[in-house]
Design a protein around this motif. Sequence first.
Motif, PDB file in Angstrom:
ATOM      1  N   GLY B  84      20.597 -45.478   1.565  1.00 41.87           N
ATOM      2  CA  GLY B  84      21.655 -44.491   1.367  1.00 41.87           C
ATOM      3  C   GLY B  84      22.398 -44.616   0.050  1.00 41.87           C
ATOM      4  O   GLY B  84      23.238 -43.786  -0.281  1.00 41.87           O
ATOM      5  N   ASN B  85      22.090 -45.653  -0.720  1.00 45.04           N
ATOM      6  CA  ASN B  85      22.748 -45.830  -2.020  1.00 45.04           C
ATOM      7  C   ASN B  85      21.755 -45.578  -3.154  1.00 45.04           C
ATOM      8  O   ASN B  85      20.646 -45.112  -2.911  1.00 45.04           O
ATOM      9  N   GLU B  86      22.178 -45.927  -4.361  1.00 38.83           N
ATOM     10  CA  GLU B  86      21.302 -45.740  -5.520  1.00 38.83           C
ATOM     11  C   GLU B  86      19.954 -46.424  -5.296  1.00 38.83           C
ATOM     12  O   GLU B  86      19.897 -47.528  -4.738  1.00 38.83           O
ATOM     13  N   LEU B  87      18.894 -45.767  -5.725  1.00 35.97           N
ATOM     14  CA  LEU B  87      17.553 -46.345  -5.603  1.00 35.97           C
ATOM     15  C   LEU B  87      17.530 -47.717  -6.277  1.00 35.97           C
ATOM     16  O   LEU B  87      18.066 -47.874  -7.384  1.00 35.97           O
ATOM     17  N   LYS B  88      16.934 -48.692  -5.600  1.00 36.18           N
ATOM     18  CA  LYS B  88      16.898 -50.032  -6.202  1.00 36.18           C
ATOM     19  C   LYS B  88      16.244 -49.974  -7.566  1.00 36.18           C
ATOM     20  O   LYS B  88      15.225 -49.305  -7.752  1.00 36.18           O
ATOM     21  N   ARG B  89      16.818 -50.730  -8.476  1.00 32.75           N
ATOM     22  CA  ARG B  89      16.382 -50.673  -9.864  1.00 32.75           C
ATOM     23  C   ARG B  89      14.925 -51.122 -10.044  1.00 32.75           C
ATOM     24  O   ARG B  89      14.203 -50.598 -10.868  1.00 32.75           O
ATOM     25  N   TYR B  90      14.509 -52.097  -9.260  1.00 31.88           N
ATOM     26  CA  TYR B  90      13.147 -52.574  -9.452  1.00 31.88           C
ATOM     27  C   TYR B  90      12.120 -51.572  -8.925  1.00 31.88           C
ATOM     28  O   TYR B  90      10.995 -51.539  -9.384  1.00 31.88           O
ATOM     29  N   ILE B  91      12.545 -50.737  -7.960  1.00 28.32           N
ATOM     30  CA  ILE B  91      11.631 -49.689  -7.496  1.00 28.32           C
ATOM     31  C   ILE B  91      11.562 -48.589  -8.557  1.00 28.32           C
ATOM     32  O   ILE B  91      10.487 -48.073  -8.868  1.00 28.32           O
ATOM     33  N   ALA B  92      12.711 -48.275  -9.136  1.00 27.87           N
ATOM     34  CA  ALA B  92      12.740 -47.245 -10.190  1.00 27.87           C
ATOM     35  C   ALA B  92      12.025 -47.724 -11.453  1.00 27.87           C
ATOM     36  O   ALA B  92      11.692 -46.920 -12.321  1.00 27.87           O
ATOM     37  N   SER B  93      11.802 -49.031 -11.563  1.00 26.83           N
ATOM     38  CA  SER B  93      11.092 -49.567 -12.733  1.00 26.83           C
ATOM     39  C   SER B  93       9.589 -49.574 -12.516  1.00 26.83           C
ATOM     40  O   SER B  93       8.835 -50.023 -13.373  1.00 26.83           O
ATOM     41  N   ASN B  94       9.154 -49.105 -11.349  1.00 28.55           N
ATOM     42  CA  ASN B  94       7.739 -49.164 -10.997  1.00 28.55           C
ATOM     43  C   ASN B  94       7.063 -47.812 -11.249  1.00 28.55           C
ATOM     44  O   ASN B  94       7.408 -46.806 -10.629  1.00 28.55           O
ATOM     45  N   ASN B  95       6.098 -47.815 -12.131  1.00 30.17           N
ATOM     46  CA  ASN B  95       5.437 -46.559 -12.500  1.00 30.17           C
ATOM     47  C   ASN B  95       4.753 -45.863 -11.330  1.00 30.17           C
ATOM     48  O   ASN B  95       4.616 -44.644 -11.326  1.00 30.17           O
ATOM     49  N   SER B  96       4.289 -46.638 -10.361  1.00 27.12           N
ATOM     50  CA  SER B  96       3.552 -46.041  -9.245  1.00 27.12           C
ATOM     51  C   SER B  96       4.380 -44.979  -8.529  1.00 27.12           C
ATOM     52  O   SER B  96       3.862 -43.961  -8.094  1.00 27.12           O
ATOM     53  N   LEU B  97       5.667 -45.255  -8.378  1.00 33.55           N
ATOM     54  CA  LEU B  97       6.552 -44.300  -7.705  1.00 33.55           C
ATOM     55  C   LEU B  97       6.533 -42.957  -8.432  1.00 33.55           C
ATOM     56  O   LEU B  97       6.363 -41.903  -7.829  1.00 33.55           O
ATOM     57  N   GLU B 137      -2.167 -48.778 -26.555  1.00 37.57           N
ATOM     58  CA  GLU B 137      -2.471 -50.067 -25.912  1.00 37.57           C
ATOM     59  C   GLU B 137      -3.493 -49.941 -24.795  1.00 37.57           C
ATOM     60  O   GLU B 137      -3.877 -50.932 -24.170  1.00 37.57           O
ATOM     61  N   LYS B 138      -3.903 -48.707 -24.504  1.00 36.34           N
ATOM     62  CA  LYS B 138      -4.924 -48.437 -23.470  1.00 36.34           C
ATOM     63  C   LYS B 138      -4.530 -49.001 -22.116  1.00 36.34           C
ATOM     64  O   LYS B 138      -5.309 -49.692 -21.449  1.00 36.34           O
ATOM     65  N   LYS B 139      -3.310 -48.755 -21.733  1.00 43.73           N
ATOM     66  CA  LYS B 139      -2.879 -49.200 -20.396  1.00 43.73           C
ATOM     67  C   LYS B 139      -1.626 -48.427 -19.985  1.00 43.73           C
ATOM     68  O   LYS B 139      -0.940 -47.847 -20.823  1.00 43.73           O
ATOM     69  N   VAL B 140      -1.376 -48.458 -18.675  1.00 43.03           N
ATOM     70  CA  VAL B 140      -0.136 -47.862 -18.181  1.00 43.03           C
ATOM     71  C   VAL B 140       1.020 -48.712 -18.692  1.00 43.03           C
ATOM     72  O   VAL B 140       0.996 -49.934 -18.572  1.00 43.03           O
ATOM     73  N   ASP B 141       1.980 -48.047 -19.269  1.00 41.39           N
ATOM     74  CA  ASP B 141       3.067 -48.758 -19.944  1.00 41.39           C
ATOM     75  C   ASP B 141       4.249 -48.937 -18.988  1.00 41.39           C
ATOM     76  O   ASP B 141       4.861 -47.961 -18.552  1.00 41.39           O
ATOM     77  N   SER B 142       4.546 -50.176 -18.651  1.00 39.92           N
ATOM     78  CA  SER B 142       5.658 -50.438 -17.724  1.00 39.92           C
ATOM     79  C   SER B 142       6.897 -50.933 -18.458  1.00 39.92           C
ATOM     80  O   SER B 142       7.836 -51.404 -17.830  1.00 39.92           O
ATOM     81  N   SER B 143       6.894 -50.830 -19.780  1.00 40.17           N
ATOM     82  CA  SER B 143       8.029 -51.372 -20.525  1.00 40.17           C
ATOM     83  C   SER B 143       9.281 -50.533 -20.271  1.00 40.17           C
ATOM     84  O   SER B 143       9.216 -49.385 -19.834  1.00 40.17           O
ATOM     85  N   SER B 144      10.422 -51.135 -20.572  1.00 42.51           N
ATOM     86  CA  SER B 144      11.688 -50.426 -20.374  1.00 42.51           C
ATOM     87  C   SER B 144      11.724 -49.161 -21.211  1.00 42.51           C
ATOM     88  O   SER B 144      12.271 -48.143 -20.808  1.00 42.51           O
ATOM     89  N   ARG B 145      11.131 -49.238 -22.389  1.00 38.01           N
ATOM     90  CA  ARG B 145      11.169 -48.078 -23.271  1.00 38.01           C
ATOM     91  C   ARG B 145      10.336 -46.937 -22.699  1.00 38.01           C
ATOM     92  O   ARG B 145      10.717 -45.771 -22.761  1.00 38.01           O
ATOM     93  N   ALA B 146       9.182 -47.307 -22.124  1.00 43.01           N
ATOM     94  CA  ALA B 146       8.297 -46.277 -21.569  1.00 43.01           C
ATOM     95  C   ALA B 146       8.957 -45.561 -20.395  1.00 43.01           C
ATOM     96  O   ALA B 146       8.740 -44.367 -20.191  1.00 43.01           O
ATOM     97  N   LEU B 153       9.521 -37.650 -14.864  1.00 43.00           N
ATOM     98  CA  LEU B 153      10.445 -37.857 -13.739  1.00 43.00           C
ATOM     99  C   LEU B 153      11.243 -39.138 -13.932  1.00 43.00           C
ATOM    100  O   LEU B 153      12.441 -39.192 -13.665  1.00 43.00           O
ATOM    101  N   SER B 154      10.544 -40.161 -14.390  1.00 45.09           N
ATOM    102  CA  SER B 154      11.205 -41.427 -14.671  1.00 45.09           C
ATOM    103  C   SER B 154      12.269 -41.227 -15.764  1.00 45.09           C
ATOM    104  O   SER B 154      13.382 -41.754 -15.680  1.00 45.09           O
ATOM    105  N   TYR B 155      11.910 -40.433 -16.756  1.00 42.01           N
ATOM    106  CA  TYR B 155      12.825 -40.120 -17.865  1.00 42.01           C
ATOM    107  C   TYR B 155      14.090 -39.443 -17.334  1.00 42.01           C
ATOM    108  O   TYR B 155      15.211 -39.799 -17.705  1.00 42.01           O
ATOM    109  N   LEU B 156      13.923 -38.488 -16.410  1.00 45.34           N
ATOM    110  CA  LEU B 156      15.087 -37.788 -15.862  1.00 45.34           C
ATOM    111  C   LEU B 156      15.951 -38.748 -15.028  1.00 45.34           C
ATOM    112  O   LEU B 156      17.178 -38.765 -15.152  1.00 45.34           O
TER     113      LEU B 156
END
Lengths: 296, 283
Positions: B84-97, B137-146, B153-156
């Motif tokens: 019911g609160n803000e989405l956990k930060r580590y979940i929001a940091s996961n590209n799969s979502l 880099e030929k990979k899914v980018d999980s960096s904070s910048r990406a 959606l992640s950007y928004l």
Amino acid sequence: MIYSELKSFGYPVINPYGDDFLQDKFTSEVNLNLHENDGKLEAKVSHSLPDFFKKLFINKKVKFLTVLRCNFTSFEDHRIYYEMNKDLTFSSKDCFDKISIESYIVCNETLKIGKEIDKKYINDFYHSLNRTYNKNTLIGFSKPSQFSLSPKLNAPITSIFVLKESTDVEKGCVAYDFGDELISIYFHKDDLIIYKRIGNSSGKEQKFHLNILINAVLIPALSAALLAYSSNSEDNSQLWKSTLYTKLNDLNYNVDHIKPEDINTLANKIIYFDKDKGLKQLNESINFILEEDYED
Amino acid sequence: MKTNVFNIRQFIKEDDLYKKIKNHLQYYNDSKKDDILKKLGNDIFEYENSKINISEFKNLIPNNSIEAEVHNSKIIYESLTTNGNELKRYIASNNSLWTHLAHTHLFDFMVSIKKNRNRKVPIQDIKKFFFSYNEKEKKVDSSSRALVRNNYLSYLWWSYRIALKCKKLETKTVLKWIFTDEDFSGNFFERPSTSHIDSVFGGVIRFAIENIPHDWSNKGYDLFDKIDKNKKIQKRDFYRDFAKRLNARGGFINFEILDEDELIDECLAIKEIMMLNYKKVLS
């Protein structure tokens, strides 16, 4: 900002490496505990400094800044205080896997070399420097303390393993020890060298060694762990079991319903589930289990 | 039914969606969501006590105007919650979502945005926009910048989250600035060293809004009462120079201990030095 021993400031800064300040260096020890009931992280921080620096703290001319960082979630939090020993509380909810805690000494007011900071305490090299430390300027930094919030908090499955050398294990063989906290995997020293290469290699070579570690070591070890867990699922007190429980839950599996014939497939799924989080992260956690000397 | 995160990853990888985008271009061009959903077969997403309020998605505006992005970022942010609160930060940091959402509940929305951008949907762009793939880099980018520049959606979500933490400015004002000023975003918003410490980002953006000219033209801005019309400072150069100097300053001062006003003072001092330098160069 994280400073290495190579960082040059151009003015005297006390740290664990250099000799800008004579007498002692600045070192910090951090003892981290996770309170599972409320998710609080308690960091017991204790600093070691020369006596004249301690006086600056007593007079509140300088202060400690301790920063907690989690790279995966880009999370930072900090605390400011004056005591040499301090219990700091952070929230773990925004952290994932690896975190670092480092402490800095920051000027609380303007300090001058030759006035508040006696020249006898600093290296001759700086004696002719007409330097003023303004308020908020950094005057000291410690070595970062690295922690893995594993296995309790959202950590990759690799965090439940620790790789160790043993003289009792034949070359090409492995032995397991299911401890209260982690599962130790023992190797002959020549075999362990192969896996230690992961941290020092890159690109294809690194992937090659990583795949060997995953397929030849971690998946069989995880299979053994699943078998051990499923045969005694009532006792959930070991840390590695609670991590496995979370992973199984993620995959919609119930430990009581695991069939022996499914174990190998399940071990593969769990490992590759985490591998999808990124090779880098998996690799980092493997480096971690290789480097850390756990006490089970 | 629960959507299992493992299934999502299997779906993304093993059904070749990711590796054979070229063959599936029609999915993205024609918005064939059914073909994708057929493969996934689930419509409720749940992950570690985190939920998505899908009903809110109907209120999204399918274009990428500044007003729409401000509106949409609020909906995306508020639709995802943990207990019911803000989405956990580590979940929001996961590209799969984000990749999962982009291919299921928000697929039509994503395709609309792509079309509104009036581009052809080249493969590389799809990889970046839907998968946060780093071509270099030929990979899914999980960096904070990406997280704040690749998957839309992640950007928004992250834009709204960071804007919300700027206590002394209206969230809308911050979002408008982030979405409008690419040079500011590239140098400050996309860099975790400035954007992820609330007081630091709050100070930097307040400084920018209150002290940097808003009316840069393509030809650059005359910061010095038109000393010479042919010698103007380009906005990109100004921000780059500013960011470089701010980072250098951060080497000696831990910005964490400064409050917003103290940080603004630091920024003003840097701007003053830059002005003096520019004057020297231009005169």
